[in-house]
Scaffold this motif. Structure first.
Motif, PDB file in Angstrom:
ATOM      1  N   ILE A 136      34.228  43.168 -32.494  1.00 57.28           N
ATOM      2  CA  ILE A 136      35.166  42.102 -32.859  1.00 57.28           C
ATOM      3  C   ILE A 136      35.189  41.863 -34.365  1.00 57.28           C
ATOM      4  CG2 ILE A 136      35.636  39.611 -32.636  1.00 57.28           C
ATOM      5  CD1 ILE A 136      34.556  39.836 -29.760  1.00 57.28           C
ATOM      6  N   GLY A 137      34.018  41.925 -34.990  1.00 60.43           N
ATOM      7  CA  GLY A 137      33.900  41.596 -36.410  1.00 60.43           C
ATOM      8  C   GLY A 137      33.212  40.251 -36.543  1.00 60.43           C
ATOM      9  N   ASP A 138      33.498  39.563 -37.645  1.00 57.54           N
ATOM     10  CA  ASP A 138      32.854  38.276 -37.896  1.00 57.54           C
ATOM     11  C   ASP A 138      33.202  37.261 -36.815  1.00 57.54           C
ATOM     12  OD1 ASP A 138      31.756  39.324 -40.207  1.00 57.54           O
ATOM     13  OD2 ASP A 138      33.246  38.426 -41.533  1.00 57.54           O
ATOM     14  N   VAL A 139      32.308  36.274 -36.650  1.00 58.72           N
ATOM     15  CA  VAL A 139      32.490  35.209 -35.665  1.00 58.72           C
ATOM     16  C   VAL A 139      33.896  34.614 -35.801  1.00 58.72           C
ATOM     17  CG1 VAL A 139      31.724  32.910 -34.964  1.00 58.72           C
ATOM     18  CG2 VAL A 139      30.043  34.614 -35.608  1.00 58.72           C
ATOM     19  N   ASN A 140      34.577  34.500 -34.665  1.00 60.36           N
ATOM     20  CA  ASN A 140      35.953  34.009 -34.673  1.00 60.36           C
ATOM     21  C   ASN A 140      36.166  32.855 -33.686  1.00 60.36           C
ATOM     22  OD1 ASN A 140      35.773  35.398 -32.300  1.00 60.36           O
ATOM     23  ND2 ASN A 140      37.539  36.705 -32.644  1.00 60.36           N
ATOM     24  N   ILE A 141      35.055  32.260 -33.256  1.00 57.85           N
ATOM     25  CA  ILE A 141      35.130  31.143 -32.309  1.00 57.85           C
ATOM     26  C   ILE A 141      34.248  30.009 -32.824  1.00 57.85           C
ATOM     27  CG2 ILE A 141      35.634  32.559 -30.263  1.00 57.85           C
ATOM     28  CD1 ILE A 141      32.619  32.375 -29.559  1.00 57.85           C
ATOM     29  N   PRO A 142      34.535  28.776 -32.423  1.00 54.67           N
ATOM     30  CA  PRO A 142      33.677  27.664 -32.847  1.00 54.67           C
ATOM     31  C   PRO A 142      32.309  27.721 -32.171  1.00 54.67           C
ATOM     32  CG  PRO A 142      35.503  26.860 -31.486  1.00 54.67           C
ATOM     33  CD  PRO A 142      35.701  28.336 -31.666  1.00 54.67           C
ATOM     34  N   ARG A 143      31.319  27.126 -32.822  1.00 51.92           N
ATOM     35  CA  ARG A 143      29.963  27.084 -32.266  1.00 51.92           C
ATOM     36  C   ARG A 143      29.964  26.216 -31.011  1.00 51.92           C
ATOM     37  NH1 ARG A 143      24.636  24.390 -33.516  1.00 51.92           N
ATOM     38  NH2 ARG A 143      23.088  26.060 -33.352  1.00 51.92           N
ATOM     39  N   PRO A 144      29.302  26.689 -29.939  1.00 46.97           N
ATOM     40  CA  PRO A 144      29.251  25.911 -28.701  1.00 46.97           C
ATOM     41  C   PRO A 144      28.591  24.549 -28.898  1.00 46.97           C
ATOM     42  CG  PRO A 144      28.574  28.165 -28.296  1.00 46.97           C
ATOM     43  CD  PRO A 144      28.679  27.998 -29.786  1.00 46.97           C
ATOM     44  N   GLY A 145      28.833  23.670 -27.949  1.00 46.66           N
ATOM     45  CA  GLY A 145      28.326  22.308 -28.015  1.00 46.66           C
ATOM     46  C   GLY A 145      26.822  22.198 -27.842  1.00 46.66           C
ATOM     47  N   LEU A 146      26.333  20.979 -27.989  1.00 47.12           N
ATOM     48  CA  LEU A 146      24.898  20.687 -27.994  1.00 47.12           C
ATOM     49  C   LEU A 146      24.158  21.136 -26.741  1.00 47.12           C
ATOM     50  CD1 LEU A 146      24.890  17.134 -29.582  1.00 47.12           C
ATOM     51  CD2 LEU A 146      24.163  19.279 -30.634  1.00 47.12           C
ATOM     52  N   MET A 147      24.777  21.031 -25.589  1.00 50.96           N
ATOM     53  CA  MET A 147      24.075  21.331 -24.338  1.00 50.96           C
ATOM     54  C   MET A 147      24.097  22.808 -23.954  1.00 50.96           C
ATOM     55  SD  MET A 147      22.845  18.445 -23.826  1.00 50.96           S
ATOM     56  CE  MET A 147      22.029  18.710 -22.282  1.00 50.96           C
ATOM     57  N   ASP A 148      24.854  23.605 -24.676  1.00 49.55           N
ATOM     58  CA  ASP A 148      24.952  25.038 -24.363  1.00 49.55           C
ATOM     59  C   ASP A 148      23.961  25.809 -25.232  1.00 49.55           C
ATOM     60  OD1 ASP A 148      25.615  27.629 -23.746  1.00 49.55           O
ATOM     61  OD2 ASP A 148      27.718  27.472 -24.335  1.00 49.55           O
ATOM     62  N   PHE A 149      22.680  25.776 -24.828  1.00 51.50           N
ATOM     63  CA  PHE A 149      21.627  26.379 -25.642  1.00 51.50           C
ATOM     64  C   PHE A 149      21.780  27.893 -25.760  1.00 51.50           C
ATOM     65  CE2 PHE A 149      19.656  22.507 -23.838  1.00 51.50           C
ATOM     66  CZ  PHE A 149      19.535  21.801 -25.030  1.00 51.50           C
ATOM     67  N   THR A 150      22.114  28.549 -24.665  1.00 50.71           N
ATOM     68  CA  THR A 150      22.294  30.000 -24.692  1.00 50.71           C
ATOM     69  C   THR A 150      23.484  30.374 -25.568  1.00 50.71           C
ATOM     70  OG1 THR A 150      21.338  30.220 -22.497  1.00 50.71           O
ATOM     71  CG2 THR A 150      22.664  32.063 -23.283  1.00 50.71           C
ATOM     72  N   GLY A 151      24.583  29.655 -25.395  1.00 48.89           N
ATOM     73  CA  GLY A 151      25.775  29.919 -26.204  1.00 48.89           C
ATOM     74  C   GLY A 151      25.515  29.730 -27.684  1.00 48.89           C
ATOM     75  N   LYS A 152      24.768  28.690 -28.029  1.00 48.53           N
ATOM     76  CA  LYS A 152      24.452  28.442 -29.440  1.00 48.53           C
ATOM     77  C   LYS A 152      23.559  29.548 -29.998  1.00 48.53           C
ATOM     78  CE  LYS A 152      22.758  24.351 -29.312  1.00 48.53           C
ATOM     79  NZ  LYS A 152      22.188  23.045 -29.588  1.00 48.53           N
ATOM     80  N   ALA A 153      22.581  29.985 -29.218  1.00 49.14           N
ATOM     81  CA  ALA A 153      21.684  31.053 -29.683  1.00 49.14           C
ATOM     82  C   ALA A 153      22.472  32.341 -29.928  1.00 49.14           C
ATOM     83  CB  ALA A 153      20.574  31.289 -28.663  1.00 49.14           C
ATOM     84  N   LYS A 154      23.382  32.651 -29.020  1.00 45.02           N
ATOM     85  CA  LYS A 154      24.212  33.854 -29.189  1.00 45.02           C
ATOM     86  C   LYS A 154      25.111  33.717 -30.413  1.00 45.02           C
ATOM     87  CE  LYS A 154      24.733  35.567 -24.476  1.00 45.02           C
ATOM     88  NZ  LYS A 154      25.709  35.698 -23.391  1.00 45.02           N
ATOM     89  N   TRP A 155      25.749  32.553 -30.550  1.00 41.80           N
ATOM     90  CA  TRP A 155      26.656  32.321 -31.677  1.00 41.80           C
ATOM     91  C   TRP A 155      25.887  32.422 -32.994  1.00 41.80           C
ATOM     92  CZ3 TRP A 155      27.539  29.338 -35.932  1.00 41.80           C
ATOM     93  CH2 TRP A 155      28.841  29.290 -36.424  1.00 41.80           C
ATOM     94  N   ASP A 156      24.714  31.784 -33.051  1.00 44.46           N
ATOM     95  CA  ASP A 156      23.907  31.808 -34.276  1.00 44.46           C
ATOM     96  C   ASP A 156      23.482  33.234 -34.637  1.00 44.46           C
ATOM     97  OD1 ASP A 156      24.134  29.032 -34.433  1.00 44.46           O
ATOM     98  OD2 ASP A 156      22.106  28.653 -33.691  1.00 44.46           O
TER      99      ASP A 156
END
Length: 104
Positions: free
Chosen positions: A41-61
Protein backbone atom coordinates in the motif's frame (compact mmCIF):
# COMPACT_ATOMS: atom_id res chain seq x y z
CA UNK A 1 14.11 -8.21 -4.34
CA UNK A 2 11.86 -10.01 -6.76
CA UNK A 3 8.10 -9.86 -6.49
CA UNK A 4 8.08 -13.67 -6.71
CA UNK A 5 10.27 -14.07 -3.60
CA UNK A 6 8.11 -11.60 -1.69
CA UNK A 7 4.89 -13.31 -2.79
CA UNK A 8 6.28 -16.72 -1.75
CA UNK A 9 7.32 -15.33 1.64
CA UNK A 10 3.86 -13.82 2.18
CA UNK A 11 2.22 -17.14 1.32
CA UNK A 12 4.46 -18.93 3.81
CA UNK A 13 3.84 -16.44 6.63
CA UNK A 14 0.08 -16.45 6.08
CA UNK A 15 0.03 -20.26 5.98
CA UNK A 16 2.01 -20.96 9.15
CA UNK A 17 -0.14 -23.04 11.52
CA UNK A 18 -0.67 -21.40 14.90
CA UNK A 19 0.40 -24.59 16.68
CA UNK A 20 3.28 -25.45 14.34
CA UNK A 21 7.00 -25.51 15.11
CA UNK A 22 7.62 -22.15 13.39
CA UNK A 23 6.26 -19.49 15.74
CA UNK A 24 7.11 -15.89 14.88
CA UNK A 25 7.09 -13.72 18.01
CA UNK A 26 4.52 -10.96 18.40
CA UNK A 27 7.25 -8.51 17.46
CA UNK A 28 7.99 -10.55 14.31
CA UNK A 29 4.29 -10.64 13.46
CA UNK A 30 4.06 -6.85 13.70
CA UNK A 31 7.19 -6.60 11.55
CA UNK A 32 5.61 -8.80 8.88
CA UNK A 33 2.36 -6.84 9.04
CA UNK A 34 3.99 -3.42 8.78
CA UNK A 35 6.35 -4.34 5.97
CA UNK A 36 3.60 -6.14 4.05
CA UNK A 37 1.41 -3.02 4.27
CA UNK A 38 4.30 -0.76 3.28
CA UNK A 39 5.18 -2.98 0.30
CA UNK A 40 1.61 -3.34 -0.93
CA UNK A 41 0.00 0.00 0.00
CA UNK A 42 2.78 2.42 0.93
CA UNK A 43 2.66 4.89 3.79
CA UNK A 44 -0.17 4.72 6.34
CA UNK A 45 -3.35 5.99 4.72
CA UNK A 46 -5.91 5.43 7.49
CA UNK A 47 -6.51 7.11 10.85
CA UNK A 48 -5.12 5.52 14.01
CA UNK A 49 -7.66 3.20 15.67
CA UNK A 50 -9.43 4.25 18.84
CA UNK A 51 -8.36 3.74 22.45
CA UNK A 52 -9.98 0.34 22.96
CA UNK A 53 -8.57 -1.27 19.82
CA UNK A 54 -5.20 -2.35 21.21
CA UNK A 55 -4.35 -4.73 18.37
CA UNK A 56 -5.34 -2.18 15.74
CA UNK A 57 -3.22 0.50 17.39
CA UNK A 58 -0.20 -1.80 17.63
CA UNK A 59 -0.51 -2.67 13.93
CA UNK A 60 -1.01 0.97 12.94
CA UNK A 61 1.97 2.10 15.05
CA UNK A 62 4.20 -0.60 13.54
CA UNK A 63 3.18 0.45 10.02
CA UNK A 64 3.69 4.15 10.84
CA UNK A 65 7.26 3.38 11.99
CA UNK A 66 8.21 2.21 8.48
CA UNK A 67 6.72 5.25 6.75
CA UNK A 68 8.92 6.35 3.87
CA UNK A 69 10.44 2.90 3.26
CA UNK A 70 10.30 2.07 -0.45
CA UNK A 71 8.25 -0.84 -1.77
CA UNK A 72 11.42 -2.67 -2.79
CA UNK A 73 13.09 -2.19 0.59
CA UNK A 74 9.93 -3.27 2.44
CA UNK A 75 9.74 -6.45 0.35
CA UNK A 76 13.43 -7.22 0.96
CA UNK A 77 13.15 -6.62 4.71
CA UNK A 78 10.06 -8.86 4.87
CA UNK A 79 11.81 -11.74 3.09
CA UNK A 80 15.02 -11.29 5.10
CA UNK A 81 13.06 -11.38 8.38
CA UNK A 82 11.27 -14.57 7.35
CA UNK A 83 14.57 -16.21 6.42
CA UNK A 84 15.93 -15.18 9.85
CA UNK A 85 12.89 -16.67 11.65
CA UNK A 86 13.11 -19.88 9.62
CA UNK A 87 16.85 -20.15 10.20
CA UNK A 88 16.32 -20.16 13.98
CA UNK A 89 14.02 -23.20 13.79
CA UNK A 90 16.34 -25.33 11.63
CA UNK A 91 13.97 -28.24 10.98
CA UNK A 92 12.92 -29.93 7.74
CA UNK A 93 9.86 -27.72 7.27
CA UNK A 94 11.82 -24.50 7.69
CA UNK A 95 14.53 -25.77 5.32
CA UNK A 96 11.81 -26.54 2.75
CA UNK A 97 10.43 -23.00 3.08
CA UNK A 98 13.90 -21.47 2.72
CA UNK A 99 14.46 -23.49 -0.46
CA UNK A 100 11.08 -22.38 -1.85
CA UNK A 101 11.92 -18.71 -1.25
CA UNK A 102 15.37 -19.03 -2.79
CA UNK A 103 13.92 -20.79 -5.84
CA UNK A 104 11.24 -18.13 -6.42
Amino acid sequence: MSQAKFDKAVTIVQGLPKDGPIKPSQSDQLFFYSHYKQATIGDVNIPRPGLMDFTGKAKWDAWKKVEGVSKEDAMKLYVDKLLEVLGKVDDEESKKYIAEIEAA
